[in-house]
Design a protein around this motif. Sequence first.
Motif, PDB file in Angstrom:
ATOM      1  N   LEU A 133       0.827  -1.207   0.000  1.00 58.02           N
ATOM      2  CA  LEU A 133       0.000   0.000   0.000  1.00 58.02           C
ATOM      3  C   LEU A 133       0.858   1.252   0.000  1.00 58.02           C
ATOM      4  O   LEU A 133       1.921   1.281   0.632  1.00 58.02           O
ATOM      5  CB  LEU A 133      -0.862   0.043   1.267  1.00 58.02           C
ATOM      6  CG  LEU A 133      -2.111  -0.796   1.342  1.00 58.02           C
ATOM      7  CD1 LEU A 133      -2.774  -0.574   2.700  1.00 58.02           C
ATOM      8  CD2 LEU A 133      -3.065  -0.435   0.225  1.00 58.02           C
ATOM      9  N   TYR A 134       0.370   2.262  -0.685  1.00 55.41           N
ATOM     10  CA  TYR A 134       0.971   3.586  -0.635  1.00 55.41           C
ATOM     11  C   TYR A 134      -0.034   4.504   0.062  1.00 55.41           C
ATOM     12  O   TYR A 134      -1.105   4.771  -0.484  1.00 55.41           O
ATOM     13  CB  TYR A 134       1.285   4.102  -2.042  1.00 55.41           C
ATOM     14  CG  TYR A 134       2.495   3.437  -2.640  1.00 55.41           C
ATOM     15  CD1 TYR A 134       2.434   2.139  -3.135  1.00 55.41           C
ATOM     16  CD2 TYR A 134       3.725   4.096  -2.681  1.00 55.41           C
ATOM     17  CE1 TYR A 134       3.559   1.505  -3.648  1.00 55.41           C
ATOM     18  CE2 TYR A 134       4.850   3.476  -3.203  1.00 55.41           C
ATOM     19  CZ  TYR A 134       4.761   2.185  -3.680  1.00 55.41           C
ATOM     20  OH  TYR A 134       5.872   1.567  -4.196  1.00 55.41           O
ATOM     21  N   LEU A 135       0.294   4.922   1.257  1.00 57.54           N
ATOM     22  CA  LEU A 135      -0.571   5.813   2.027  1.00 57.54           C
ATOM     23  C   LEU A 135      -0.072   7.230   1.794  1.00 57.54           C
ATOM     24  O   LEU A 135       1.012   7.601   2.255  1.00 57.54           O
ATOM     25  CB  LEU A 135      -0.540   5.431   3.503  1.00 57.54           C
ATOM     26  CG  LEU A 135      -1.037   4.006   3.769  1.00 57.54           C
ATOM     27  CD1 LEU A 135      -0.619   3.519   5.144  1.00 57.54           C
ATOM     28  CD2 LEU A 135      -2.556   3.944   3.618  1.00 57.54           C
ATOM     29  N   VAL A 136      -0.845   7.982   1.049  1.00 57.84           N
ATOM     30  CA  VAL A 136      -0.367   9.250   0.494  1.00 57.84           C
ATOM     31  C   VAL A 136      -1.088  10.424   1.144  1.00 57.84           C
ATOM     32  O   VAL A 136      -2.324  10.423   1.260  1.00 57.84           O
ATOM     33  CB  VAL A 136      -0.593   9.278  -1.037  1.00 57.84           C
ATOM     34  CG1 VAL A 136      -0.059  10.573  -1.636  1.00 57.84           C
ATOM     35  CG2 VAL A 136       0.061   8.070  -1.700  1.00 57.84           C
TER      36      VAL A 136
END
Lengths: 183, 41
Positions: A133-136
């Motif tokens: 996951l990329y938590l942006v």
Amino acid sequence: MNLTLEFLLSSIFASGLAPAHRADLEKSGITEVTRLAQGIRSVPPSDFHRLLGFRVSTPIISLMLLPYPDPAGGYLTMFQARCFYGDTKRDEPATATKKKAEPPKYLQPRGMGPRLYFVRSVLSQVMDLAVSLYLVEGQKKTMAAAQLGFAAVGFAGINAWHVRGSYRLLDDFAQIRSSGAAW
Amino acid sequence: MICPDGDVQSNPDVEKGAADFAEALEAAGANVQIKLLPGAA
């Protein structure tokens, strides 16, 4: 759901975009396909206070609605509205060197806690436990990352990942990674 | 992967927020890295 939000997101309301709002999205690399999929649209000035539940300050000349897609379909009751001031300096992103008295860049309904921002085009990757996951931070950056194929999920500010009054992760995280599951 | 705004490099409050976020995710079992997206620096 807020009736005004429901109306703005309905097929009855044309999901048009003011030129300044379009330019703002284009500057962030957000495509029209993403914009439409995410339900982003301009808010008529007559609906500002009905949408937010409070009157906005007069320097704000327009609002761009960023609804929060619900991973289960439709939209959450949470949304944010990007503020435009008719002054390009104010419309620029705030920096750490600016004073705290800077006008808000985004508004949201009063009393509503933070939620995660999901991008429809990468929902299947986000829900896939085998995918990183990329938590942006920031909705627009989240959409831009998703357009590149990253399993991106957004949070609206550096402290918008936890429940108010504690450091517990938002309940939304349980939708994408249950306790004990691999991240 | 946590991708904060570029001001994480210059604003201690943002840096702490990102570290707290990473700690909470690690406590939930995640293997966390903090990384700036291109253009966020």
